[in-house]
Design an enzyme around this catalytic site. Structure first.
Site, PDB file in Angstrom:
ATOM      1  CG  HIS A   1       4.867   5.037  -1.930  1.00  0.00           C
ATOM      2  ND1 HIS A   1       4.895   4.448  -0.688  1.00  0.00           N
ATOM      3  CD2 HIS A   1       4.830   4.024  -2.815  1.00  0.00           C
ATOM      4  CE1 HIS A   1       4.911   3.137  -0.817  1.00  0.00           C
ATOM      5  NE2 HIS A   1       4.864   2.854  -2.090  1.00  0.00           N
ATOM      6  CG  PHE A   2       0.231   5.160  -1.528  1.00  0.00           C
ATOM      7  CD1 PHE A   2       0.342   4.806  -2.861  1.00  0.00           C
ATOM      8  CD2 PHE A   2       0.671   4.267  -0.568  1.00  0.00           C
ATOM      9  CE1 PHE A   2       0.855   3.559  -3.230  1.00  0.00           C
ATOM     10  CE2 PHE A   2       1.185   3.035  -0.928  1.00  0.00           C
ATOM     11  CZ  PHE A   2       1.287   2.672  -2.250  1.00  0.00           C
TER      12      PHE A   2
END
Length: 145
Positions: free
Chosen positions: A50-51
């Protein structure tokens, strides 16, 4: 001021790594408020997905961290020692900025209503004085099994 270390926080709330999202409590008043911090590092488990290209702390985890600070305040009351605070609802939630590796996330939750096992907290998360998230958190205190 009432400050707490990570070890002392763990004596009040049941959360543990990797889900304990509060590093220390700067100040709190049982049943009234809590102010804590999460020092966000690149090594947080959630950043792996993420991410990978732009690591951002998930908003739901910011809200969870705010709830954990509120739980410290409410579970510090004598009548709630050894119990667990559960989510009853999340209202008026707004995200206003990103939380990235290297940020020191300030978490403040003020208990605005409390009757019996239920209550509501006003919660604000900020980085360097800028609000990144805020919400009204409803909780219910229950027995640990």
């Amino acid at each position: 001021m009432n400050s707490l270390t990570t070890k002392q926080i763990q004596e009040i709330i049941p959360h543990r790594h990797p889900f304990l999202l509060v590093d220390y409590i700067e100040d709190f008043e049982p049943g009234e408020f809590g102010i804590g911090y999460k020092c966000v590092t690149y090594r947080e488990d959630f950043f792996a997905g993420h991410f990978p290209q732009e690591p951002v702390m998930p908003g739901v985890l910011i809200i969870e961290a705010l709830a954990q600070v509120g739980a410290v305040a409410i579970l510090s009351l004598d009548e709630n020692k050894g119990k667990i605070a559960f989510f009853g609802g999340i209202n008026k939630c707004r995200f206003k900025g990103k939380v990235k590796p290297g940020d020191k996330l300030r978490l403040e939750t003020k208990i605005i209503r409390h009757k019996g096992p239920m209550g509501v907290g006003e919660a604000v998360a900020s980085v360097d004085g800028k609000v990144v998230a805020q919400a009204e958190l409803t909780f219910m205190v229950g027995a640990a099994q």
